[in-house]
Design an enzyme around this catalytic site. Structure first.
Site, PDB file in Angstrom:
ATOM      1  N   TYR A 181       0.838  -1.196   0.000  1.00  0.00           N
ATOM      2  CA  TYR A 181       0.000   0.000   0.000  1.00  0.00           C
ATOM      3  C   TYR A 181       0.878   1.254   0.000  1.00  0.00           C
ATOM      4  CZ  TYR A 181      -2.931   3.750   1.870  1.00  0.00           C
ATOM      5  OH  TYR A 181      -3.567   4.945   2.073  1.00  0.00           O
ATOM      6  N   ALA A 182       1.861   1.285   0.881  1.00  0.00           N
ATOM      7  CA  ALA A 182       2.770   2.427   0.947  1.00  0.00           C
ATOM      8  C   ALA A 182       3.532   2.598  -0.360  1.00  0.00           C
ATOM      9  CB  ALA A 182       3.745   2.241   2.106  1.00  0.00           C
TER      10      ALA A 182
END
Length: 432
Positions: A243-244
């Protein structure tokens, strides 16, 4: 029983006489394929027939997709234009992606309340309970905000929206959220957070006039950075989760479109947003549900039994930062996909600057709910989560006038009041 072709072979050539089957087949074969030129003509005929069929099938498929589409038409265009109508002097017309999401709903309502034109788009996926998104949509509809049901990867839909309305701004909040879900479904993050972003930027770059863009990055981009508080000048090249990584990729992609096409772009790194109408996958939300149902909650700890800490930021403060970002955005400098000069590019932290440990957050919930939690303390697994977040907001304070005012105790009190009103004290609804 003979087939139709077999029966035709035995029909009489003249009344009272029957064909000899072997001679007939021989004559037919000789007549059709006696020369190579005839064979070539047959091949051309078959090719043309196949091409015609494929072309017709493509036409039918395109037509069925068009007629089954949930958008388009005179009535639909009228709804879009009406929703986008500006009702204040020097107001904006804003396309909000992810409008039925947590932050998207609140930002849309705030913009509409002050007189801006707002059109939303959301695909209502089932990452968490879609009924909550539908309920948010009802809130927006009650304020005459039209939500288009569609995906930001649909380039034709986006082109149509920009054709119907000359949006001054895009508030891009649509994304696949959550750190842990990436382990189960990594492709959804690439589809939404990278491919979807590029599709949207392509629509914005070719729009005339080009809109200014404000979009949601994430505090997750700081990843394994250990300097605190997190500053926009710190390294963000060590993501701890997929996600990051997709949000970091988004920052690089937006910078590229700003540089090449003159799009005015502002990225906002949100820090653990919470509040009414929030996301059920967030810890404070699921803790509330389980505490009320007398179920145990899992509280993660870092290495050496260190408590995790988060810079919890109340939704109203985030909305103020989003709206201020729109108000201070400069116009894009491109036209028809061609850049005429340098364009504004900014990134801001939007946090609360007061990290609170997860056990302290649980304690606040216990007091608000008047129920003791059954805590199950375990070491944080290697799922991409980080042990703490802490925002330095000096840049946002200086450039946006951003000043968070809601502490966690006050914010959770408001959340619990909403939760009990929406779900009831001992709700059994399935909340994914």
């Amino acid at each position: 029983m003979p087939s139709l072709d077999e029966e035709e072979l035995f029909l009489p050539s003249t009344p009272g006489k029957f064909k000899d089957r072997s001679n007939t087949m021989h004559r037919q074969f000789h007549r059709c394929f006696a020369s190579t030129s005839t064979l070539f003509l047959w091949a051309l005929f078959l090719v043309a027939l196949t091409a015609s069929y494929l072309s017709f099938q493509s036409f039918v498929d395109s037509g069925s997709r068009y007629f089954s589409s949930t958008w388009g038409g005179i009535h639909w265009e009228k709804q879009v234009r009406t929703s986008a109508q500006v009702r204040r002097a020097n107001g904006f017309s804003v396309l909000v992606t992810g409008a039925a999401g947590f932050v998207g709903t609140h930002v849309s309502l705030a913009l509409k309340k002050r007189g801006d034109g707002v059109v939303g788009i959301d695909n209502f996926n089932n990452y968490y309970d879609p009924s909550l998104k539908k309920a948010r949509k009802s809130l927006l509809n009650a304020q005459n905000i039209f939500i288009v049901e569609g995906d930001i990867n649909d380039a034709q839909l986006l082109a149509k929206l920009f054709d119907v309305v000359a949006f001054t701004h895009v508030m891009h909040l649509a994304a696949q959220a959550g750190v842990r879900y990436a382990i189960e479904n990594p492709h959804s993050y690439v589809h939404s957070n990278i491919a979807g972003l590029v599709t949207l930027l392509e629509a914005c770059k070719t729009a005339n006039p080009q809109p200014s863009i404000v979009w949601a990055s994430s505090s997750s981009v700081y990843g394994l950075n250990e300097k605190v508080p997190f500053s926009e000048s710190h390294r963000t090249d060590q993501p701890a989760s997929l996600y990051a990584a997709t949000k970091k990729a988004g920052e690089e992609i937006t910078h590229t479109y700003n540089h090449i096409y003159g799009l005015s772009i502002t990225g906002l790194r949100f820090f653990t947003v919470y509040g009414p109408w929030g996301r059920p996958d967030m810890a404070y939300f699921s803790f509330t549900r389980n505490i009320l149902q007398r179920k145990p909650i899992t509280v993660y700890r870092g290495k050496n039994r260190v408590d995790l800490a988060r810079d919890f930021t109340y939704i109203d403060d985030i909305v103020k930062g989003c709206v201020a970002s729109i108000d201070t955005s400069k116009k894009s400098t491109g036209s028809g996909g061609k850049k005429r000069g340098p364009a504004q590019y900014r990134i801001f932290n939007l946090g609360n600057t007061s990290p609170v440990t997860v056990p302290m957050m649980v304690g606040i919930l216990e007091r608000q709910l008047k129920v003791k939690a059954k805590k199950h303390m375990v070491e944080m697994p290697g799922n991409g989560d980080v042990p703490f977040t802490h925002a330095n907001i000096s840049l946002a304070r200086r450039e946006l006038g951003y000043k968070p005012t809601t502490d966690l105790q006050t914010g959770l009190k408001k959340f619990v009041k909403w939760y009990l009103s929406y779900y009831g004290h001992n709700h059994r609804k399935s909340v994914k």
